[in-house]
Design a protein around this motif. Structure first.
Motif, PDB file in Angstrom:
ATOM      1  N   ALA A 136     -28.974 -41.144  26.954  1.00 14.83           N
ATOM      2  CA  ALA A 136     -30.174 -40.507  27.505  1.00 14.83           C
ATOM      3  C   ALA A 136     -30.473 -39.194  26.790  1.00 14.83           C
ATOM      4  N   GLU A 138     -29.744 -38.509  23.661  1.00 14.30           N
ATOM      5  CA  GLU A 138     -30.273 -38.857  22.343  1.00 14.30           C
ATOM      6  C   GLU A 138     -31.716 -39.348  22.444  1.00 14.30           C
ATOM      7  N   ALA A 139     -32.038 -40.072  23.525  1.00 12.22           N
ATOM      8  CA  ALA A 139     -33.418 -40.526  23.721  1.00 12.22           C
ATOM      9  C   ALA A 139     -34.347 -39.338  23.967  1.00 12.22           C
ATOM     10  N   GLU A 142     -35.043 -37.657  20.694  1.00 11.59           N
ATOM     11  CA  GLU A 142     -35.985 -38.438  19.902  1.00 11.59           C
ATOM     12  C   GLU A 142     -37.422 -38.197  20.351  1.00 11.59           C
ATOM     13  N   ARG A 143     -37.644 -38.053  21.659  1.00 11.00           N
ATOM     14  CA  ARG A 143     -38.995 -37.802  22.167  1.00 11.00           C
ATOM     15  C   ARG A 143     -39.584 -36.528  21.558  1.00 11.00           C
TER      16      ARG A 143
END
Length: 328
Positions: A136, A138-139, A142-143
């Motif tokens: 989560a 890392e996500a 990325e956003r």
């Protein structure tokens, strides 16, 4: 002030700083605006006009010598009367996500960006478990276009642009109904500016069954404001002097307030003409229009303070769209 139900409704918000010797600095004066569900309102104006003070008032982050008046309602909660416990446990991160103006000052210096993201995910979401938290985090990175291979760096190891992207990632984690972005594109190149504001826009447009989202973006970057804003609020010397649809503001016939026109005319891709003079000191504001000394439309009428009627606070505004159409 908008047809859609407001996520944030501000009425008569004023902030005064009490200074030694009894002097008062009028940082924000009688601000009125809404930010509707699904809307981005961009608040623009020169440095020192009170934009960031207004943001601090909404987050309960004003210093002890500040005094506020008016109301700022987020749902049923008046942010101006909320106590620190409410801000800490209910507002910050959960109801309002903040992209700060100075990210280096908001990031914890002794912890990696990964650990700060994982902690924020754990606090603001239902994600549990080491592997899930790592994914989560890392996500979230990325956003915000934050490189995953920099997640194990400490804040002092990051450039200004990377610190800004880390702060943006943290602000987006809670999917708060109101996102408050204070100069969110500082230190970013043009491509990253576009990517960042597009991600902020996606946050606003994201649909869920139980929550509507809105964005209040404070910025000097008029290109970024034009890219994502639905409406523009122009601030000068602590007052909001114009509220306009973004399409009308950046298109024809343009803004109505002479100061707003000056901001656009100063852009390199427009007239590239600076506004003459300097803004007045917030501790020594004139009784009338604060922009009069810099305005080529000023008359004796400008010695009286112009109220914000409809969309503009000016005794001699430029023609509105309908007026221009009637003359064409």
């Amino acid at each position: 002030m908008t047809e859609r139900a407001p996520v944030l409704s501000v009425r008569g918000l004023s902030v005064r700083f009490l200074m030694p010797g009894g002097r008062r600095v009028a940082a924000v004066t009688d601000a009125h605006f809404d930010v509707a569900a699904g809307e981005c309102l961009a608040l623009i104006g020169e440095s020192g006009c009170g934009k960031s003070v207004l943001a601090s008032a909404l987050l309960g982050l004003l210093p002890g010598n500040a005094r506020t008046a008016g109301a700022a309602r987020l749902g049923d909660l008046d942010l101006l009367t909320a106590d620190e416990r409410t801000f800490a446990r209910t507002v910050r991160g959960r109801l309002i996500g903040l992209v700060p103006q100075s990210p280096a000052a908001h990031l914890t210096p002794v912890r990696t960006i990964r650990s700060q993201l994982e902690e924020t995910v754990a606090q603001l979401t239902d994600v549990r478990g080491r592997t899930a938290l790592r994914a989560a985090a890392e996500a979230a990175a990325e956003r915000a276009a934050f490189p995953v291979d920099h997640l194990d760096h400490h804040p002092h190891e990051l450039s200004g642009g990377l610190a800004q992207r880390a702060a943006t990632a943290l602000a987006l984690v809670g999917d708060a109904p109101l996102l408050l972005a204070d100069e969110p594109t500082t230190g970013l190149d043009r491509d990253l500016v576009d990517r960042t504001v597009d991600e902020l826009r996606r946050h606003v447009d994201k649909k869920t069954d139980d929550q509507s989202r809105a964005l209040l973006m404070i910025t000097h970057d008029l290109a970024a404001a034009e890219r994502i804003a639905d409406r523009i609020a122009v601030m000068y010397a602590g007052r909001i002097v114009e509220l306009a649809d973004a399409a009308d503001f950046f298109g024809a016939p343009g803004p109505r307030h002479p100061y707003s026109r000056g901001l656009l005319d100063a852009l390199p891709d427009r007239a590239f003409t600076p506004i003459p003079g300097l803004p007045p000191e917030l501790g020594a504001l004139p009784d009338g229009c604060a922009f009069a000394a810099r305005c080529d439309r000023a008359t004796d009428a400008c010695t009286a303070l112009p109220p914000l009627t409809a969309t503009v606070a000016c005794h001699h505004p430029h023609a509105a769209l309908t007026e221009a159409a009637e003359r064409a």
